[in-house]
Design an enzyme around this catalytic site. Sequence first.
Site, PDB file in Angstrom:
ATOM      1  N   ASN A 118       0.415   0.941   5.807  1.00 31.67           N
ATOM      2  CA  ASN A 118       1.158   0.160   4.825  1.00 31.67           C
ATOM      3  C   ASN A 118       1.928  -0.918   5.582  1.00 31.67           C
ATOM      4  O   ASN A 118       2.750  -0.587   6.427  1.00 31.67           O
ATOM      5  CB  ASN A 118       2.115   1.079   4.066  1.00 31.67           C
ATOM      6  CG  ASN A 118       3.078   0.323   3.168  1.00 31.67           C
ATOM      7  OD1 ASN A 118       4.150   0.818   2.867  1.00 31.67           O
ATOM      8  ND2 ASN A 118       2.718  -0.867   2.732  1.00 31.67           N
ATOM      9  N   GLY A 119       1.655  -2.178   5.258  1.00 39.75           N
ATOM     10  CA  GLY A 119       2.359  -3.278   5.918  1.00 39.75           C
ATOM     11  C   GLY A 119       1.382  -4.354   6.320  1.00 39.75           C
ATOM     12  O   GLY A 119       0.234  -4.373   5.877  1.00 39.75           O
ATOM     13  N   GLY A 165      -0.439   0.234  -4.864  1.00 40.80           N
ATOM     14  CA  GLY A 165      -1.752  -0.365  -4.607  1.00 40.80           C
ATOM     15  C   GLY A 165      -2.759   0.188  -5.585  1.00 40.80           C
ATOM     16  O   GLY A 165      -2.902   1.408  -5.703  1.00 40.80           O
ATOM     17  N   TYR A 183      12.322  -4.174  -6.659  1.00 42.85           N
ATOM     18  CA  TYR A 183      11.133  -4.113  -7.513  1.00 42.85           C
ATOM     19  C   TYR A 183      10.070  -3.124  -7.069  1.00 42.85           C
ATOM     20  O   TYR A 183       9.469  -2.435  -7.888  1.00 42.85           O
ATOM     21  CB  TYR A 183      10.499  -5.514  -7.578  1.00 42.85           C
ATOM     22  CG  TYR A 183       9.149  -5.543  -8.251  1.00 42.85           C
ATOM     23  CD1 TYR A 183       9.047  -5.511  -9.642  1.00 42.85           C
ATOM     24  CD2 TYR A 183       7.975  -5.587  -7.506  1.00 42.85           C
ATOM     25  CE1 TYR A 183       7.804  -5.517 -10.252  1.00 42.85           C
ATOM     26  CE2 TYR A 183       6.734  -5.599  -8.122  1.00 42.85           C
ATOM     27  CZ  TYR A 183       6.654  -5.564  -9.494  1.00 42.85           C
ATOM     28  OH  TYR A 183       5.431  -5.568 -10.107  1.00 42.85           O
ATOM     29  N   CYS A 187       0.854  -1.170   0.000  1.00 45.20           N
ATOM     30  CA  CYS A 187       0.000   0.000   0.000  1.00 45.20           C
ATOM     31  C   CYS A 187       0.894   1.226   0.000  1.00 45.20           C
ATOM     32  O   CYS A 187       2.095   1.150   0.273  1.00 45.20           O
ATOM     33  CB  CYS A 187      -0.868   0.040   1.256  1.00 45.20           C
ATOM     34  SG  CYS A 187      -2.010  -1.343   1.399  1.00 45.20           S
TER      35      CYS A 187
END
Length: 510
Positions: free
Chosen positions: A134-135, A59, A277, A32
């Site tokens: 995020n996570g 996301g 990436y 995210c």
Amino acid sequence: MHVAQLDQHTSPGSVVNYPYDDHNEQSPQEECGVFGVWAPGEEVAKLTYFGLFALQHRGQEAAGIAVGDGEQILVFKDLGLVSQVFDEPILESLQGDIAIGHTRYTTAGGNSWENAQPMFRMAPDGTDVALGHNGNLINHVQLREKATELGLVDPQQKPSDTDVLTALLANGIGDGDDLFESARKLLPEVRGAYCLTFTDGHTLYAARDPYGIRPLSIGRLARGWVVASETSALDIVGASLVREVEPGELIAIDESGLRSTRFAETNRKACVFEYVYLARPDSVIKGRNVNEVRLEIGRTLAREAPAEGDLVIPTPDSGTPAAVGFAQASGIPFGQGMVKNAYVGRTFIQPSDTLRQLGIRLKLNPLREVIAGKRLVVVDDSIVRGNTQRAVIRMLREAGAAEVHVRIASPPVKWPCFYGIDFATPGELIANAVTSDNEEEMVEAVRSAIGADSLGYVSIDGMVASTTKPVEELCLACFNGHYPMGLPEANPNAELVFKMQAGRQDKIGT
Ligand code: SF4
């Protein structure tokens, strides 16, 4: 690092059959993106909108913005891309001094409107609280039980880890504690990977887990502050990078400036896959530009797994910097051999059956004039299930490539991620298709399965050296199975990992 070469008597792909299926195949899915801005007098919703645009790659399933005006918080969120969720009238209606935003890819909980973020909860004293995460939390069961006992959530509703966290944070407000105090007391109990932006409508807060798994940076506007998952989101709104939110740090930003406290000691284990990436190439993580890392990995790959070829081409776009680095170090010319249809992978419209049969061609189109008759060295960022590589190689051969040598700018992915990235289950990872612990046999099996003339991966050491970060400050779990924060509660893939780890221990012991 081992390189597997095509046995001239083996037909490509004869060992394992991995048909291309565009529903089954995907790159590692980003987690995210979070964004926050405190800037009275600015159009904070629009700043957040553009910040989220820069984080769209993290996301693409849902997007949301919460705006506070000092009295209340308004949240607007929906499923879809940032540009699909928001338009000018919606942004105009979100007026305030402070905003947080979120782009979501589902790694925990379903892809439903309820799970889209920012999450919203009201504290017992009536304070509004909105939060973006995020996570992935690994003690979400324990936290959910706590929230259930307090009557904050209904476990039957299967609340997401983020919803539980928001409920607990809001519930901690009162008895003289504001949201800052609530967070300072709660966060030491929270285990897992998290970068948070949250607000009570008056103050912007941000926090990062003690391992600093995901990136989070602070930027300065002429008249305000910004917090974002990646520095590229600071750039797009004209904010200058101040510093990162430190692992284990909680910050608060309002008219008094920036306050900070430590709720835990730093034990930095930054996700190496952000460099490989996930992050945008124009982002900077811990002082190191991501594009530079990818170039260096490509150079290292050329030294560790050299190839005889006429042209180095990337699998666009994520393989491009490593392919440039490979070309630089090998002396083989770089070229664009495929054109990416950049937006088709992000549409919500399912292709018809006829179109689906085109498979990879919906996403990538070969440049026949460039590749016909050439020995190609194709550089990609990673192999997860192998379906994409197999389809790409077949497409390149059909377009006239004489040979296709595949070079991968990360080591073999063998273990799932529990810290916010969705790869696949251990059994779906092509590097686990061979039960042998012999690295050469594994690489040969993957080469054969994807139908390449040769296959080479960069080594873990080579990848780590390219980041210029100390190995003890990186998470490498998806490559080596060493999970710095441990495994999550009540997770079937974690059970599988336990078994895989136990199996390896047995082999080491015998
Ligand atoms: S397991 Fe891999 S993807 Fe997940 S945090 Fe660690 S390095 Fe990143």
